[in-house]
Design an enzyme around this catalytic site. Sequence first.
Site, PDB file in Angstrom:
ATOM      1  N   SER A   1       0.829  -1.201   0.000  1.00  0.00           N
ATOM      2  CA  SER A   1       0.000   0.000   0.000  1.00  0.00           C
ATOM      3  C   SER A   1       0.867   1.256   0.000  1.00  0.00           C
ATOM      4  O   SER A   1       1.986   1.255   0.548  1.00  0.00           O
ATOM      5  CB  SER A   1      -0.855  -0.031   1.270  1.00  0.00           C
ATOM      6  OG  SER A   1      -1.389   1.232   1.527  1.00  0.00           O
TER       7      SER A   1
ATOM      8  N   TYR B   1      -1.752  -1.245  10.848  1.00  0.00           N
ATOM      9  CA  TYR B   1      -2.032  -1.818   9.524  1.00  0.00           C
ATOM     10  C   TYR B   1      -0.866  -1.565   8.578  1.00  0.00           C
ATOM     11  O   TYR B   1      -0.331  -2.473   7.934  1.00  0.00           O
ATOM     12  CB  TYR B   1      -3.332  -1.228   8.947  1.00  0.00           C
ATOM     13  CG  TYR B   1      -3.459  -1.446   7.456  1.00  0.00           C
ATOM     14  CD1 TYR B   1      -3.676  -2.714   6.947  1.00  0.00           C
ATOM     15  CD2 TYR B   1      -3.303  -0.372   6.557  1.00  0.00           C
ATOM     16  CE1 TYR B   1      -3.758  -2.935   5.573  1.00  0.00           C
ATOM     17  CE2 TYR B   1      -3.382  -0.578   5.194  1.00  0.00           C
ATOM     18  CZ  TYR B   1      -3.610  -1.857   4.707  1.00  0.00           C
ATOM     19  OH  TYR B   1      -3.672  -2.064   3.355  1.00  0.00           O
TER      20      TYR B   1
ATOM     21  N   LYS C   1       2.131  -4.053   6.600  1.00  0.00           N
ATOM     22  CA  LYS C   1       2.494  -4.039   5.167  1.00  0.00           C
ATOM     23  C   LYS C   1       4.013  -3.878   5.013  1.00  0.00           C
ATOM     24  O   LYS C   1       4.646  -4.562   4.221  1.00  0.00           O
ATOM     25  CB  LYS C   1       1.769  -2.904   4.432  1.00  0.00           C
ATOM     26  CG  LYS C   1       0.278  -3.120   4.287  1.00  0.00           C
ATOM     27  CD  LYS C   1      -0.011  -4.253   3.333  1.00  0.00           C
ATOM     28  CE  LYS C   1      -1.445  -4.717   3.403  1.00  0.00           C
ATOM     29  NZ  LYS C   1      -1.712  -5.981   2.757  1.00  0.00           N
TER      30      LYS C   1
HETATM   31  P1  NAD Z   1     -10.839  -7.115   1.329  1.00  0.00           P
HETATM   32  O1  NAD Z   1     -10.998  -7.073   2.812  1.00  0.00           O
HETATM   33  O2  NAD Z   1     -12.021  -6.846   0.476  1.00  0.00           O
HETATM   34  O3  NAD Z   1     -10.195  -8.510   0.883  1.00  0.00           O
HETATM   35  C1  NAD Z   1      -9.301  -9.224   1.706  1.00  0.00           C
HETATM   36  C2  NAD Z   1      -9.798 -10.665   1.775  1.00  0.00           C
HETATM   37  O4  NAD Z   1      -8.901 -11.421   2.600  1.00  0.00           O
HETATM   38  C3  NAD Z   1     -11.193 -10.805   2.372  1.00  0.00           C
HETATM   39  O5  NAD Z   1     -12.018 -11.532   1.492  1.00  0.00           O
HETATM   40  C4  NAD Z   1     -10.961 -11.545   3.687  1.00  0.00           C
HETATM   41  O6  NAD Z   1     -12.048 -12.404   3.990  1.00  0.00           O
HETATM   42  C5  NAD Z   1      -9.673 -12.305   3.401  1.00  0.00           C
HETATM   43  N1  NAD Z   1      -8.846 -12.630   4.573  1.00  0.00           N
HETATM   44  C6  NAD Z   1      -8.404 -11.788   5.545  1.00  0.00           C
HETATM   45  N2  NAD Z   1      -7.662 -12.471   6.444  1.00  0.00           N
HETATM   46  C7  NAD Z   1      -7.616 -13.764   6.029  1.00  0.00           C
HETATM   47  C8  NAD Z   1      -7.014 -14.942   6.528  1.00  0.00           C
HETATM   48  N3  NAD Z   1      -6.310 -14.948   7.670  1.00  0.00           N
HETATM   49  N4  NAD Z   1      -7.177 -16.104   5.849  1.00  0.00           N
HETATM   50  C9  NAD Z   1      -7.904 -16.126   4.702  1.00  0.00           C
HETATM   51  N5  NAD Z   1      -8.507 -15.057   4.171  1.00  0.00           N
HETATM   52  C10 NAD Z   1      -8.361 -13.873   4.840  1.00  0.00           C
HETATM   53  O7  NAD Z   1      -9.654  -6.085   0.977  1.00  0.00           O
HETATM   54  P2  NAD Z   1      -9.222  -5.482  -0.436  1.00  0.00           P
HETATM   55  O8  NAD Z   1      -9.632  -4.055  -0.463  1.00  0.00           O
HETATM   56  O9  NAD Z   1      -9.627  -6.388  -1.520  1.00  0.00           O
HETATM   57  O10 NAD Z   1      -7.649  -5.500  -0.241  1.00  0.00           O
HETATM   58  C11 NAD Z   1      -6.857  -6.599  -0.671  1.00  0.00           C
HETATM   59  C12 NAD Z   1      -5.431  -6.384  -0.199  1.00  0.00           C
HETATM   60  O11 NAD Z   1      -4.955  -5.140  -0.706  1.00  0.00           O
HETATM   61  C13 NAD Z   1      -5.294  -6.302   1.322  1.00  0.00           C
HETATM   62  O12 NAD Z   1      -4.094  -6.952   1.697  1.00  0.00           O
HETATM   63  C14 NAD Z   1      -5.195  -4.820   1.588  1.00  0.00           C
HETATM   64  O13 NAD Z   1      -4.464  -4.550   2.748  1.00  0.00           O
HETATM   65  C15 NAD Z   1      -4.454  -4.336   0.347  1.00  0.00           C
HETATM   66  N6  NAD Z   1      -4.722  -2.927   0.037  1.00  0.00           N
HETATM   67  C16 NAD Z   1      -6.007  -2.493  -0.101  1.00  0.00           C
HETATM   68  C17 NAD Z   1      -6.262  -1.153  -0.367  1.00  0.00           C
HETATM   69  C18 NAD Z   1      -7.670  -0.636  -0.469  1.00  0.00           C
HETATM   70  O14 NAD Z   1      -7.863   0.584  -0.391  1.00  0.00           O
HETATM   71  N7  NAD Z   1      -8.683  -1.479  -0.674  1.00  0.00           N
HETATM   72  C19 NAD Z   1      -5.188  -0.245  -0.511  1.00  0.00           C
HETATM   73  C20 NAD Z   1      -3.888  -0.731  -0.385  1.00  0.00           C
HETATM   74  C21 NAD Z   1      -3.657  -2.076  -0.119  1.00  0.00           C
END
Ligand code: NAD
Length: 330
Positions: free
Chosen positions: A124, A148, A152
């Site tokens: 991120s 958080y 990362k």
């Molecule tokens: P999201 O919460 O929609 O998707 C993450 C998924 O991981 C979920 O479906 C959740 O059920 C699953 N999960 C969490 N912990 C788990 C575990 N221990 N075992 C199995 N499954 C697990 O989030 P997103 O927005 O799709 O983000 C995806 C990735 O991108 C994340 O790592 C997030 O930190 C990163 N990210 C997101 C953003 C954003 O703004 N959405 C920005 C930067 C980075």
Amino acid sequence: MKILVTGGCGFIGSHTVVDLLNEGYEVIIVDNLVNSKIDVLDKIKKITNKSVKFYQYDLCDYTKLDSLFKEEEIDAVIHFAGLKAVSESVEKPLMYYENNLYSTINLLKCMMKYNVKKIVFSSSATVYGSPKSLPIYEDFPLSTTNPYGTTKLMIENILTDLYKADNSFDITILRYFNPIGAHKSGLLGEDPNGIPNNLMPYIVKVATHELPILSIFGDDYDTVDGTGVRDFIHVCDLSYGHVLALKNKKEGLKIYNLGTGQGTSVLELVKMFEKVNNVEVNYKIVGRRDGDIASCYASNKKAQEELGFKPKYNLEDMCRDSYNFVKSNR
Ligand code: NAD
Ligand code: UDP
């Protein structure tokens, strides 16, 4: 090629699974559904006419993950799974360190054991902390302001050390800026439970009258209109970046910003949303939110040059698709 997508039922993961299937990859999803719903699998099938194999496992459960790797011959992993709410991470740091770090370490241990050496990791822009100048380049200094973000950065460090110890690993770290928008079909998108933390889901809930008013956190930043500036990117452009990362011929440890390179202020986004969707978004200006920075936008030059990354959706598309998803699912 068989790709294991962790967190593949989530917001960015589900869009990426659609792209992977459309590109002819075989996809296995592992997700514990802590922040997503099982019906995403049907929606992916509806869009692509293809099925994915699904394991409802927690990545923190090493035994189950090991059994998955034993069962499937995985070629590469895209690792989205993780908890991502900044404010929750401040309240429950141990939960964030436990979930995000244990899950990743288990995953990497299984990859070592079963000789799976290719991974794309969701990082991120938060790892840049308060950037010294703009746009943000990949070699800028790194720091974090909340648990958080620290998970990362710690995972980036783990991956870097792993690569140093075993340079047969092929690792891509993607630093996302602010993904919004939704799939054109209206089937996939972001619809968090309860009160959203992030701007776009909040705007949508105000537009649909589920929430009364948007609080804009500060109008006294040194920006075009005083409100915060961010690099909003359509989730479909972001998801396609993962396909490009898998296809990248460059080996080793690579880090790319995935953003559009354009800064948009909070107020500009609200105005664009109102115009495109012909709705009113009630808002009020309140004080700054702790930990926020004034402006954050990417240089995506490296991703353009090395991955061929070229975002094709504009802010209007992002606003229209975000609203369309929520309207279609109400
Ligand atoms: P999201 O919460 O929609 O998707 C993450 C998924 O991981 C979920 O479906 C959740 O059920 C699953 N999960 C969490 N912990 C788990 C575990 N221990 N075992 C199995 N499954 C697990 O989030 P997103 O927005 O799709 O983000 C995806 C990735 O991108 C994340 O790592 C997030 O930190 C990163 N990210 C997101 C953003 C954003 O703004 N959405 C920005 C930067 C980075
Ligand atoms: N923001 C806001 N009101 C909200 C949520 C966010 O004014 O209800 C602002 C926030 O201060 C920041 C921008 O919107 O300037 C993007 O915030 P978000 O939480 O979506 O992403 P961040 O860039 O903080 O990861």
